[in-house]
Design an enzyme around this catalytic site. Structure first.
Site, PDB file in Angstrom:
ATOM      1  N   ASP A   1     -49.474-102.514   4.823  1.00  0.00           N
ATOM      2  CA  ASP A   1     -50.099-103.805   4.527  1.00  0.00           C
ATOM      3  C   ASP A   1     -49.148-104.957   4.806  1.00  0.00           C
ATOM      4  O   ASP A   1     -49.495-105.943   5.450  1.00  0.00           O
ATOM      5  CB  ASP A   1     -50.592-103.855   3.063  1.00  0.00           C
ATOM      6  CG  ASP A   1     -49.520-103.445   2.049  1.00  0.00           C
ATOM      7  OD1 ASP A   1     -48.385-103.097   2.446  1.00  0.00           O
ATOM      8  OD2 ASP A   1     -49.822-103.482   0.842  1.00  0.00           O
TER       9      ASP A   1
ATOM     10  N   ASP B   1     -41.965-106.686   3.422  1.00  0.00           N
ATOM     11  CA  ASP B   1     -41.287-107.750   2.675  1.00  0.00           C
ATOM     12  C   ASP B   1     -39.784-107.566   2.858  1.00  0.00           C
ATOM     13  O   ASP B   1     -39.192-108.115   3.780  1.00  0.00           O
ATOM     14  CB  ASP B   1     -41.737-107.684   1.209  1.00  0.00           C
ATOM     15  CG  ASP B   1     -41.108-108.760   0.349  1.00  0.00           C
ATOM     16  OD1 ASP B   1     -40.394-109.613   0.892  1.00  0.00           O
ATOM     17  OD2 ASP B   1     -41.322-108.756  -0.879  1.00  0.00           O
TER      18      ASP B   1
ATOM     19  N   PHE C   1     -46.242-115.028  -2.516  1.00  0.00           N
ATOM     20  CA  PHE C   1     -46.977-113.840  -2.921  1.00  0.00           C
ATOM     21  C   PHE C   1     -48.441-113.910  -2.485  1.00  0.00           C
ATOM     22  O   PHE C   1     -49.105-114.929  -2.683  1.00  0.00           O
ATOM     23  CB  PHE C   1     -46.884-113.653  -4.438  1.00  0.00           C
ATOM     24  CG  PHE C   1     -47.397-112.325  -4.891  1.00  0.00           C
ATOM     25  CD1 PHE C   1     -46.642-111.175  -4.704  1.00  0.00           C
ATOM     26  CD2 PHE C   1     -48.649-112.220  -5.464  1.00  0.00           C
ATOM     27  CE1 PHE C   1     -47.124-109.932  -5.084  1.00  0.00           C
ATOM     28  CE2 PHE C   1     -49.139-110.983  -5.857  1.00  0.00           C
ATOM     29  CZ  PHE C   1     -48.385-109.847  -5.668  1.00  0.00           C
TER      30      PHE C   1
ATOM     31  N   ASP D   1     -52.510-106.207  -3.919  1.00  0.00           N
ATOM     32  CA  ASP D   1     -52.851-106.469  -5.322  1.00  0.00           C
ATOM     33  C   ASP D   1     -51.846-107.344  -6.043  1.00  0.00           C
ATOM     34  O   ASP D   1     -50.691-107.475  -5.626  1.00  0.00           O
ATOM     35  CB  ASP D   1     -52.931-105.149  -6.084  1.00  0.00           C
ATOM     36  CG  ASP D   1     -51.543-104.541  -6.296  1.00  0.00           C
ATOM     37  OD1 ASP D   1     -50.836-104.325  -5.299  1.00  0.00           O
ATOM     38  OD2 ASP D   1     -51.165-104.310  -7.458  1.00  0.00           O
TER      39      ASP D   1
END
Ligand code: IMP
Ligand code: MG
Length: 176
Positions: free
Chosen positions: A104, A107, A154, A161
């Site tokens: 996904d 980071d 974020f 989620d």
């Protein structure tokens, strides 16, 4: 532009669903071109975050694919706990296969690094990586297709989620 509140945080649209769809189709074409005329790639979905991206991507691809699922978790709330747990890799047939890891978001890159290390030990024929999103401080990985480079904020939605919530949102939203 949509806004949504999840627990204590407010989110607004960053990537609307039409834009995501268009990019997913482009990535599917690239993956088709990489695998046409070779054995069906094993698409490894990194759960939970990549479940929607994987589902859309494999349906947009024209070549035949195999699917595998592994699980990685490190986040608590909006920050990485640094405690990475990986499971499910041992059940997959990796040796001599064309592998595509479907993530996904990249980071810090720690999750992907750990997954790549475990997969490389098992001698895949080829290893490609596709991640829908990438944050600015992520290290560069070889053979990697990134959907969107985003700021260091974020995000939730389209599988991602905030404390377990927001995975069902059909676009990517960013914290306000
Ligand atoms: P990394 O190991 O630091 O690269 O983090 C990767 C994982 O952290 C991703 O697969 C996501 O599940 C999660 N993650 C990183 N950034 C975000 C975010 O902005 N929202 C939700 N989950 C995130
Ligand atoms: Mg993830």
């Amino acid at each position: 532009m949509k806004t949504k509140t999840i627990k204590d945080l407010k989110f607004e649209t960053l990537l609307p669903k039409e834009l995501i769809k268009k990019r997913v189709n482009e990535i599917a074409l690239q993956l088709d071109a990489l695998h046409i005329g070779s054995e069906p790639p094993l698409m490894i979905c990194v759960m939970n975050g990549a479940f929607i991206f994987t589902a859309d991507l494999v349906r947009a691809m024209q070549v035949k694919v195999l699917l595998g699922f592994i699980r990685a978790s490190s986040y608590r709330g909006t920050t990485s706990s640094g405690n990475l747990e990986l499971s499910g890799i041992e059940k997959l047939n990796i040796e001599g296969k064309n592998i595509v890891i479907v993530e996904d978001i990249i980071d810090t890159g720690a999750t992907l690094e750990a997954i790549i290390e475990q997969l490389q030990k098992r001698n895949p024929l080829q290893l490609h990586i596709v991640s829908l999103l990438q944050k600015p401080h992520a290290p560069k990985f070889e053979n990697t297709i990134v959907g969107f480079e985003i700021d260091d904020r974020f995000v939730v939605g389209y599988g991602l989620d905030y404390d377990g919530l927001g995975r069902d949102i059909d676009e990517i939203m960013v914290v306000k």
